[in-house]
Design an enzyme around this catalytic site. Structure first.
Site, short mmCIF file in Angstrom:
data_model
loop_
_atom_site.label_atom_id
_atom_site.label_comp_id
_atom_site.label_asym_id
_atom_site.label_seq_id
_atom_site.Cartn_x
_atom_site.Cartn_y
_atom_site.Cartn_z
N ILE A 143 5.20 -32.42 23.93
CA ILE A 143 6.45 -32.96 23.40
C ILE A 143 6.20 -33.26 21.92
CG2 ILE A 143 7.47 -33.86 25.54
CD1 ILE A 143 6.45 -36.59 24.95
N ASP A 144 7.27 -33.25 21.14
CA ASP A 144 7.14 -33.43 19.69
C ASP A 144 6.50 -34.77 19.36
OD1 ASP A 144 8.48 -31.04 19.41
OD2 ASP A 144 10.42 -31.97 19.00
N ARG A 145 5.89 -34.82 18.19
CA ARG A 145 5.22 -36.04 17.73
C ARG A 145 6.19 -37.22 17.69
NH1 ARG A 145 2.11 -36.65 11.92
NH2 ARG A 145 1.38 -38.77 12.24
N THR A 147 8.94 -37.61 19.39
CA THR A 147 9.55 -37.88 20.70
C THR A 147 8.61 -38.75 21.53
OG1 THR A 147 10.60 -35.71 20.58
CG2 THR A 147 10.58 -36.77 22.73
N ARG A 245 16.82 -30.93 20.13
CA ARG A 245 17.18 -31.36 18.78
C ARG A 245 18.09 -30.34 18.09
NH1 ARG A 245 11.32 -32.85 16.46
NH2 ARG A 245 12.50 -33.29 14.57
#
Length: 319
Positions: A143-145, A147, A245
């Site tokens: 998962i994104d940094r 998030t 996003r």
């Protein structure tokens, strides 16, 4: 100072490493060797599998014989991540489930899932420092940094393979909570827009809706409405980079405090709630436990900042 790794090495792949990509395998074998060098020796054909050249994405097969060339490596390696580091130690409190097969955490916002791009360590390096006895710890997904939320880590290669297969067959249900700009239309339940990933010279990844992109699908459901924002549940059917996003931005309802795809005016209005981070949280996951076959349903609570933001918005609704 540089040192030479031993002369040409030959390794026979065992079932434990079958299905692993050769580039990832070499990274575990050649500790301290930069990623760029691993790709260079693969590209030049210095690494051979069964006497043949292979691409970085080649998946190992039980019984493969790998030739690894001697590699010069700087002795000044990345310092070992200490389990005493405050950020690393705090990961212990984020664990929401653990058994012999799996470790599941509620990842805080602002910490990457793995080191690199100027970061000394990420979640996976931190967990390896906390669990030095664990022979195998690998991310099941990313998962994104920015998030927060549920992140699965496998403790066995067989578990990793099983979960990757479930992800490939779309048998894993993931639900995110996102606070988006404006009034999300109730009729907008699915966004299907192909996504194309570009990497800028800085190494930053930017994703756009583009006909040439990969098919991408996200399902949406309104959870709560506020004056200038909507809390939605987003369930990605495909797993593309920055998918939720970009899909929310595409329908003109970007996520609050998204540094890449957001809306500065919307963020400014929301700043009164104390929000300073991307409001995207991996809240729930559902999958089959690779060992017991049990249906696992795990939930990760929102952090204090996100909870406080919603409290303020509810208060504004009623005032």
């Amino acid at each position: 100072m540089t040192s030479l790794l031993p002369q040409v090495t030959f390794i026979t792949v065992t079932s434990e490493y079958a299905e692993q990509r050769i580039d990832n395998f070499l990274r575990t074998q050649l500790k301290g060797v930069p990623k760029s060098m691993i790709y260079r020796i693969l590209r030049k054909g210095e690494v051979r599998v069964n006497k043949k050249r292979v691409k970085p994405e080649y998946k190992l097969i039980d019984g493969d014989e790998i030739r690894i060339p001697p590699v010069r490596v700087a002795e000044k390696e990345t310092p070992e991540v200490s389990p005493k580091l405050e950020k690393v130690a705090s990961l212990e409190s984020t664990i929401i489930f653990e058994d012999d097969s799996l470790l599941v955490i509620n990842k805080p916002s602002g910490i990457a899932v793995h080191g690199g791009s100027g970061l000394s360590f990420g979640v996976i390096e931190g967990l390896r420092a906390l669990r030095p006895e664990a022979k195998f710890l690998e991310l099941v997904h990313r998962i994104d940094r920015e998030t927060s939320g549920i992140l699965l880590i496998a403790k066995k290669r067989s578990v990793l393979r099983s979960l990757h297969e479930q992800l490939r067959l779309k048998q894993v249900q993931k639900d995110y909570l996102a606070l988006v700009k404006g009034t999300w239309p109730s009729a907008c339940k699915v966004v299907e827009a192909p996504l194309l990933k570009n990497t800028l010279q800085s190494g930053e990844r930017v994703v756009k809706v583009n006909r040439e992109g990969k098919p991408s699908e996200t399902r949406f459901k309104v959870e709560e409405r506020f004056e200038q924002a909507t809390l939605i549940k987003a369930s990605p059917v495909t797993g593309r980079t920055h998918q939720i996003r970009v899909h929310t931005q595409y329908v003109e309802h970007p996520i609050a405090f998204d540094p890449r795809y957001g809306d500065a005016e919307f963020d400014r209005k929301l700043s009164a709630t104390g929000l300073t981070r991307l409001f995207l949280h991996a809240a729930n996951i559902r999958f089959e436990h690779p060992k017991t076959g049990e249906t696992m349903i795990l939930n990760a609570p929102l952090d204090t900042m996100l909870q406080n933001c919603l409290k303020q918005l509810r208060h504004q609704n009623h005032s």
